[in-house]
Motif scaffolding. Sequence first.
Motif, PDB file in Angstrom:
ATOM      1  N   ALA A   1      43.984  34.782  46.814  1.00  0.00           N
ATOM      2  CA  ALA A   1      42.791  33.936  46.834  1.00  0.00           C
ATOM      3  C   ALA A   1      41.638  34.608  46.095  1.00  0.00           C
ATOM      4  O   ALA A   1      40.913  33.974  45.318  1.00  0.00           O
ATOM      5  CB  ALA A   1      42.400  33.617  48.271  1.00  0.00           C
ATOM      6  N   ARG A   2      41.491  35.891  46.307  1.00  0.00           N
ATOM      7  CA  ARG A   2      40.416  36.633  45.638  1.00  0.00           C
ATOM      8  C   ARG A   2      40.642  36.721  44.138  1.00  0.00           C
ATOM      9  O   ARG A   2      39.705  36.614  43.336  1.00  0.00           O
ATOM     10  CB  ARG A   2      40.306  38.043  46.217  1.00  0.00           C
TER      11      ARG A   2
ATOM     12  N   GLU B   1      39.673  33.370  42.673  1.00  0.00           N
ATOM     13  CA  GLU B   1      38.232  33.134  42.811  1.00  0.00           C
ATOM     14  C   GLU B   1      37.414  34.042  41.886  1.00  0.00           C
ATOM     15  O   GLU B   1      36.536  33.576  41.150  1.00  0.00           O
ATOM     16  CB  GLU B   1      37.796  33.364  44.257  1.00  0.00           C
ATOM     17  N   GLU B   2      37.707  35.336  41.943  1.00  0.00           N
ATOM     18  CA  GLU B   2      36.967  36.280  41.119  1.00  0.00           C
ATOM     19  C   GLU B   2      37.335  36.151  39.634  1.00  0.00           C
ATOM     20  O   GLU B   2      36.517  36.381  38.740  1.00  0.00           O
ATOM     21  CB  GLU B   2      37.195  37.714  41.603  1.00  0.00           C
TER      22      GLU B   2
ATOM     23  N   LYS C   1      38.116  33.310  38.097  1.00  0.00           N
ATOM     24  CA  LYS C   1      37.388  32.147  37.574  1.00  0.00           C
ATOM     25  C   LYS C   1      35.927  32.498  37.278  1.00  0.00           C
ATOM     26  O   LYS C   1      35.320  31.970  36.340  1.00  0.00           O
ATOM     27  CB  LYS C   1      37.447  30.986  38.572  1.00  0.00           C
TER      28      LYS C   1
END
Length: 427
Positions: free
Chosen positions: A415-416, A419-420, A422
Amino acid sequence: MQINRRSFLMGSAGVATGLALGAGVPAFAADTQLRAMWWGSNDRAKRTLDVARLYQGKTPDVSIIGESLSGDGYWTKLATQMAGRSIADVFQLEPGTISDYSKRGACLPLDEFVPSTLKVDAFGKDMLKLTTVDEKLYGVGLGLNSFALFFDQTAFETAGIPLPTPDLTWDEYAKLAVELTKAVGKTNYAGGPYGARYTYVFDAWLRQRGKSLYKDAALGFDVEDAKEWYSFWEDLRKKGGTVAADVQTLDQNTIDTNCLALGKSAMGMAYSNQLVGYQLLSKNKLAITMLPREKKGGSSGHYYRPALIWSVGATTKNGEAAAQFISFFVNDPEAGKILGVERGVPLSPAVREAILPNLNPTEQDTVKYVNLLKDQVGDYPAPAPLGSTEFDQRVLRPIADELAFERTTPAEAAARLVEEGKATIRS
């Protein structure tokens, strides 16, 4: 050695030990002075120095100040030069960084020097596409390579375990890695690396599944893809098939920090041209084959790429002289004999023909490997988007390290990463 206008001068920072000429002795000024900067092993530095000496012997009105660095120090130095508008006249990039740095204004477009000064016609148009960004030529490939699996053939044979083959699957690789760890039985030694932090291996993994690291100047994968990737490596680590986290985090994507080169593993993942440097550090016989694939007969995820690239600094006052040096570097047969295949299999057919009789067995293996891939490679991907270097160094690697140290879970790490990622990647 007597210092004169043909001497190769070395910069003071990050110089490979023992390679500076005429230390402490001032050199006579030449008509044109070029600064060249690269990263790599002592062997690469020596070869580069020898080619520079050869060039200066034929071009006495040019002197070259060379600087060899290793690890993250290179990128820190380049960032400082960019901020100070004093980028080296000739500097080294690779496929994952040329798009990023050209878009950030570090590279001088070279189209105006082709073909009058920069002789690259023999390479073929497709080869120039490998270093073209937004329809401008921002560098010249120094050789062809691809990703590869290196392995300690001696360790495999001593353990009585069959050698990895080109059609090895990831499941088979995992079993081999665990078997090697148990068979060798040494403290702080494992079958292979904790490969979750290798961007290029993740890219091959994704391509085997019909996706890619980047797509349309954005991430080309989702959270589920990243979770599968991280879960594979965590499961293998827990079974004992990877080196420990404290060993893997030493790896700065350089030969001398890789767990295989350090004698900490039986297998390693790197670029094919680096086999020469790895073998110099290993007392055992090393061998090379393709990265594992998702399934037998499936896509390999491989593609040909320029192993390394010479670019010209956007702030140079000697663009034509820099282009002329690069042209000599990639086209001169004598230079080719000095360089061998340490920076990849030469793109020039004439240079390839000139060096073949002089290649040692390890160098011949890298040429054979590039030929092996002929029917296995896919299309070369679009240039990496802006922020790709930061994504590799500040997002993917640190998250993989946290996972290896059990400070996060595969699901949280995935997930990180997205997210990071993007937030880092931009068009």
